[in-house]
Scaffold this motif. Structure first.
Motif, PDB file in Angstrom:
ATOM      1  N   TYR A 105       0.868  -1.285   0.001  1.00 12.45           N
ATOM      2  CA  TYR A 105      -0.049  -0.090   0.185  1.00 12.45           C
ATOM      3  C   TYR A 105       1.026   1.351  -0.069  1.00 12.45           C
ATOM      4  CZ  TYR A 105      -2.894   3.636   1.700  1.00 12.45           C
ATOM      5  OH  TYR A 105      -3.709   4.775   1.855  1.00 12.45           O
ATOM      6  N   LEU A 106       1.777   1.283   0.865  1.00 16.39           N
ATOM      7  CA  LEU A 106       2.726   2.341   0.880  1.00 16.39           C
ATOM      8  C   LEU A 106       3.604   2.802  -0.425  1.00 16.39           C
ATOM      9  CD1 LEU A 106       4.510   1.972   4.418  1.00 16.39           C
ATOM     10  CD2 LEU A 106       2.715   3.516   3.641  1.00 16.39           C
ATOM     11  N   ALA A 107       3.714   1.814  -1.281  1.00 22.33           N
ATOM     12  CA  ALA A 107       4.232   1.865  -2.641  1.00 22.33           C
ATOM     13  C   ALA A 107       3.195   2.210  -3.715  1.00 22.33           C
ATOM     14  CB  ALA A 107       4.653   0.584  -3.135  1.00 22.33           C
ATOM     15  N   LEU A 108       2.119   2.508  -3.294  1.00 26.60           N
ATOM     16  CA  LEU A 108       1.205   3.267  -4.282  1.00 26.60           C
ATOM     17  C   LEU A 108       1.220   4.479  -4.479  1.00 26.60           C
ATOM     18  CD1 LEU A 108      -2.206   1.214  -3.226  1.00 26.60           C
ATOM     19  CD2 LEU A 108      -0.736   0.836  -5.098  1.00 26.60           C
ATOM     20  N   GLY A 109       1.873   5.212  -3.752  1.00 25.49           N
ATOM     21  CA  GLY A 109       2.230   6.644  -4.019  1.00 25.49           C
ATOM     22  C   GLY A 109       3.020   7.363  -3.080  1.00 25.49           C
ATOM     23  N   ARG A 110       3.599   8.562  -3.432  1.00 25.28           N
ATOM     24  CA  ARG A 110       4.466   9.039  -2.532  1.00 25.28           C
ATOM     25  C   ARG A 110       3.789   9.898  -1.410  1.00 25.28           C
ATOM     26  NH1 ARG A 110       7.194  12.823  -7.026  1.00 25.28           N
ATOM     27  NH2 ARG A 110       4.840  13.030  -7.472  1.00 25.28           N
ATOM     28  N   THR A 111       2.643  10.428  -1.559  1.00 28.20           N
ATOM     29  CA  THR A 111       1.894  11.011  -0.448  1.00 28.20           C
ATOM     30  C   THR A 111       0.663  10.239  -0.186  1.00 28.20           C
ATOM     31  OG1 THR A 111       0.229  12.262  -2.068  1.00 28.20           O
ATOM     32  CG2 THR A 111       2.424  13.243  -1.341  1.00 28.20           C
ATOM     33  N   ALA A 112       0.110  10.695   1.155  1.00 28.91           N
ATOM     34  CA  ALA A 112      -1.142   9.730   1.654  1.00 28.91           C
ATOM     35  C   ALA A 112      -2.548  10.093   0.567  1.00 28.91           C
ATOM     36  CB  ALA A 112      -1.621  10.214   2.922  1.00 28.91           C
ATOM     37  N   PRO A 113      -2.660  11.088   0.058  1.00 31.24           N
ATOM     38  CA  PRO A 113      -3.629  11.283  -0.676  1.00 31.24           C
ATOM     39  C   PRO A 113      -3.553  10.478  -2.192  1.00 31.24           C
ATOM     40  CG  PRO A 113      -3.353  13.440  -0.028  1.00 31.24           C
ATOM     41  CD  PRO A 113      -1.960  12.367   0.390  1.00 31.24           C
ATOM     42  N   GLU A 114      -2.301  10.276  -2.589  1.00 28.85           N
ATOM     43  CA  GLU A 114      -1.935   9.508  -3.645  1.00 28.85           C
ATOM     44  C   GLU A 114      -2.031   8.109  -3.452  1.00 28.85           C
ATOM     45  OE1 GLU A 114       1.929   9.961  -5.024  1.00 28.85           O
ATOM     46  OE2 GLU A 114       1.558  11.988  -5.980  1.00 28.85           O
ATOM     47  N   ARG A 115      -1.891   7.717  -2.378  1.00 30.93           N
ATOM     48  CA  ARG A 115      -1.994   6.229  -1.958  1.00 30.93           C
ATOM     49  C   ARG A 115      -3.568   5.893  -1.661  1.00 30.93           C
ATOM     50  NH1 ARG A 115       2.723   7.632   0.911  1.00 30.93           N
ATOM     51  NH2 ARG A 115       1.696   7.927   2.874  1.00 30.93           N
ATOM     52  N   ARG A 116      -4.222   6.929  -1.186  1.00 32.86           N
ATOM     53  CA  ARG A 116      -5.798   6.301  -0.954  1.00 32.86           C
ATOM     54  C   ARG A 116      -6.406   6.530  -2.193  1.00 32.86           C
ATOM     55  NH1 ARG A 116      -5.041  10.166   3.656  1.00 32.86           N
ATOM     56  NH2 ARG A 116      -5.795  11.968   2.535  1.00 32.86           N
ATOM     57  N   LYS A 117      -6.121   7.424  -3.169  1.00 34.55           N
ATOM     58  CA  LYS A 117      -6.663   7.330  -4.534  1.00 34.55           C
ATOM     59  C   LYS A 117      -6.491   6.140  -5.274  1.00 34.55           C
ATOM     60  CE  LYS A 117      -7.193  10.359  -8.581  1.00 34.55           C
ATOM     61  NZ  LYS A 117      -6.812  11.498  -9.434  1.00 34.55           N
ATOM     62  N   ALA A 118      -5.149   5.630  -5.255  1.00 33.34           N
ATOM     63  CA  ALA A 118      -4.702   4.406  -5.765  1.00 33.34           C
ATOM     64  C   ALA A 118      -5.376   3.264  -5.152  1.00 33.34           C
ATOM     65  CB  ALA A 118      -3.262   4.299  -5.807  1.00 33.34           C
ATOM     66  N   TYR A 119      -5.731   3.263  -4.057  1.00 31.70           N
ATOM     67  CA  TYR A 119      -6.409   2.196  -3.405  1.00 31.70           C
ATOM     68  C   TYR A 119      -7.846   2.160  -3.709  1.00 31.70           C
ATOM     69  CZ  TYR A 119      -7.284  -1.439   0.144  1.00 31.70           C
ATOM     70  OH  TYR A 119      -7.386  -2.758   0.832  1.00 31.70           O
ATOM     71  N   GLN A 120      -8.299   3.239  -3.786  1.00 29.97           N
ATOM     72  CA  GLN A 120      -9.749   3.220  -4.378  1.00 29.97           C
ATOM     73  C   GLN A 120      -9.880   2.887  -5.725  1.00 29.97           C
ATOM     74  OE1 GLN A 120     -11.793   7.092  -3.447  1.00 29.97           O
ATOM     75  NE2 GLN A 120     -10.487   7.471  -1.847  1.00 29.97           N
ATOM     76  N   ALA A 121      -8.933   3.253  -6.494  1.00 32.71           N
ATOM     77  CA  ALA A 121      -8.897   2.555  -7.930  1.00 32.71           C
ATOM     78  C   ALA A 121      -9.121   1.332  -8.089  1.00 32.71           C
ATOM     79  CB  ALA A 121      -7.762   3.352  -8.582  1.00 32.71           C
ATOM     80  N   LEU A 122      -8.518   0.682  -7.046  1.00 35.06           N
ATOM     81  CA  LEU A 122      -8.169  -0.950  -7.315  1.00 35.06           C
ATOM     82  C   LEU A 122      -9.795  -1.579  -7.180  1.00 35.06           C
ATOM     83  CD1 LEU A 122      -5.105  -1.881  -4.778  1.00 35.06           C
ATOM     84  CD2 LEU A 122      -5.388  -1.874  -7.307  1.00 35.06           C
ATOM     85  N   PHE A 123     -10.459  -0.676  -6.382  1.00 34.15           N
ATOM     86  CA  PHE A 123     -12.112  -1.448  -6.234  1.00 34.15           C
ATOM     87  C   PHE A 123     -12.982  -0.630  -7.227  1.00 34.15           C
ATOM     88  CE2 PHE A 123      -9.917  -1.921  -2.332  1.00 34.15           C
ATOM     89  CZ  PHE A 123     -10.320  -2.845  -1.852  1.00 34.15           C
ATOM     90  N   ALA A 124     -12.501   0.217  -8.035  1.00 33.14           N
ATOM     91  CA  ALA A 124     -13.400   0.725  -9.103  1.00 33.14           C
ATOM     92  C   ALA A 124     -13.189   0.162 -10.280  1.00 33.14           C
ATOM     93  CB  ALA A 124     -12.758   2.202  -9.551  1.00 33.14           C
ATOM     94  N   LEU A 125     -12.244  -0.822 -10.505  1.00 35.06           N
ATOM     95  CA  LEU A 125     -12.168  -2.083 -11.377  1.00 35.06           C
ATOM     96  C   LEU A 125     -13.445  -2.849 -11.486  1.00 35.06           C
ATOM     97  CD1 LEU A 125      -8.619  -2.765 -11.297  1.00 35.06           C
ATOM     98  CD2 LEU A 125      -9.620  -1.169 -12.912  1.00 35.06           C
ATOM     99  N   PRO A 126     -13.815  -3.515 -12.665  1.00 33.28           N
ATOM    100  CA  PRO A 126     -15.085  -4.367 -12.688  1.00 33.28           C
ATOM    101  C   PRO A 126     -14.658  -5.594 -11.737  1.00 33.28           C
ATOM    102  CG  PRO A 126     -14.476  -3.334 -14.716  1.00 33.28           C
ATOM    103  CD  PRO A 126     -13.468  -3.085 -14.053  1.00 33.28           C
ATOM    104  N   LEU A 127     -15.600  -6.070 -10.791  1.00 31.56           N
ATOM    105  CA  LEU A 127     -15.530  -7.280 -10.178  1.00 31.56           C
ATOM    106  C   LEU A 127     -14.972  -8.673 -11.116  1.00 31.56           C
ATOM    107  CD1 LEU A 127     -15.106  -8.168  -7.149  1.00 31.56           C
ATOM    108  CD2 LEU A 127     -17.652  -8.682  -7.246  1.00 31.56           C
ATOM    109  N   SER A 128     -13.882  -8.940 -11.126  1.00 27.15           N
ATOM    110  CA  SER A 128     -13.482 -10.017 -12.202  1.00 27.15           C
ATOM    111  C   SER A 128     -14.207 -11.198 -11.474  1.00 27.15           C
ATOM    112  CB  SER A 128     -12.023 -10.200 -12.038  1.00 27.15           C
ATOM    113  OG  SER A 128     -11.591 -10.621 -10.910  1.00 27.15           O
ATOM    114  N   GLU A 129     -14.326 -12.161 -12.327  1.00 28.18           N
ATOM    115  CA  GLU A 129     -15.048 -13.381 -12.177  1.00 28.18           C
ATOM    116  C   GLU A 129     -14.331 -14.352 -10.784  1.00 28.18           C
ATOM    117  OE1 GLU A 129     -18.074 -16.338 -12.005  1.00 28.18           O
ATOM    118  OE2 GLU A 129     -18.088 -14.203 -13.465  1.00 28.18           O
TER     119      GLU A 129
END
Length: 214
Positions: free
Chosen positions: A156-180
């Protein structure tokens, strides 16, 4: 398979698939026990999601395997004692030996396990979004909700340089269609001894003297 500094996905199911975590105060009690004993046994809790019959917890063991085992013996044992007292019952609470597949470092394997755990309530039809489930670490990672129990996961810490970047990247993981593969129970993330790339998993099985799961 647990080694010093290894990360593992820990889960167990309640005896007779009883909805132990739906007892009033049960989820709070379990989380309180995790927090009370984690430092004593060198455990860092990276994520969790508590369902009705079982927990999902990813954690890193900073000491030897014996400390990891002792930690879970204490937590699960005290939780069972509490539950039996509240329910005025006796007997087994944890149905099976706890499963704790080791997660390969690097890549996105830890995030895959975390996402799988956070989506449990969605798959079960309990909520439409993981943000609506109170009993998980999703809102800590996605929105920065304070959570004293959590040590932020390295991936998770590797997702971005700042806390807002990391939070946005983590949210994006769940914005993807739910794979089978995430719509159903993933036995490879729950019951297999290792979670990671095929080559790494094969090597770990060979080192441990194990055969590949069916």
């Amino acid at each position: 398979m647990v080694e010093r500094d290894s990360s593992n996905h820990c889960t167990w199911r309640a005896h007779d698939l009883e909805f132990v975590f739906e007892e009033a105060g049960a989820r709070d009690k379990f989380l309180e026990l995790l927090g009370r004993y984690k430092d004593r046994y060198g455990i860092e809790i990276q994520s969790y999601c508590l369902m009705g019959t079982h927990p999902h917890v990813t954690c890193t063991c900073r000491q030897a395997q014996v400390q990891f085992s002792r930690f879970w013996q204490v937590v699960n044992g005290l939780f069972a004692r509490w539950y039996n007292k509240v329910r005025n019952r006796r007997g087994q609470v944890v149905m099976e030996r706890m499963r704790s597949p080791r997660i390969q470092e690097g890549g996105a394997h830890q995030l895959t396990v975390m996402r799988y755990g956070d989506l449990n309530p969605v798959r079960a039809g309990l909520v439409r979004s993981p943000k609506d489930w109170k009993w998980s670490s999703y809102r800590h990672y996605a929105f920065g909700e304070p959570n004293a129990l959590i040590t932020d996961a390295p991936e998770y810490l590797a997702l971005g340089r700042t806390a807002p970047e990391r939070r946005k990247a983590y949210q994006a993981l769940f914005a993807l269609p739910l794979s089978e593969s995430l719509r159903t129970r993933r036995v490879d993330l729950v019951t297999f001894p290792f979670v990671g790339d095929a080559t790494w998993v094969t090597h770990q099985l060979e080192v441990a003297g194990l055969s590949a799961p069916d």
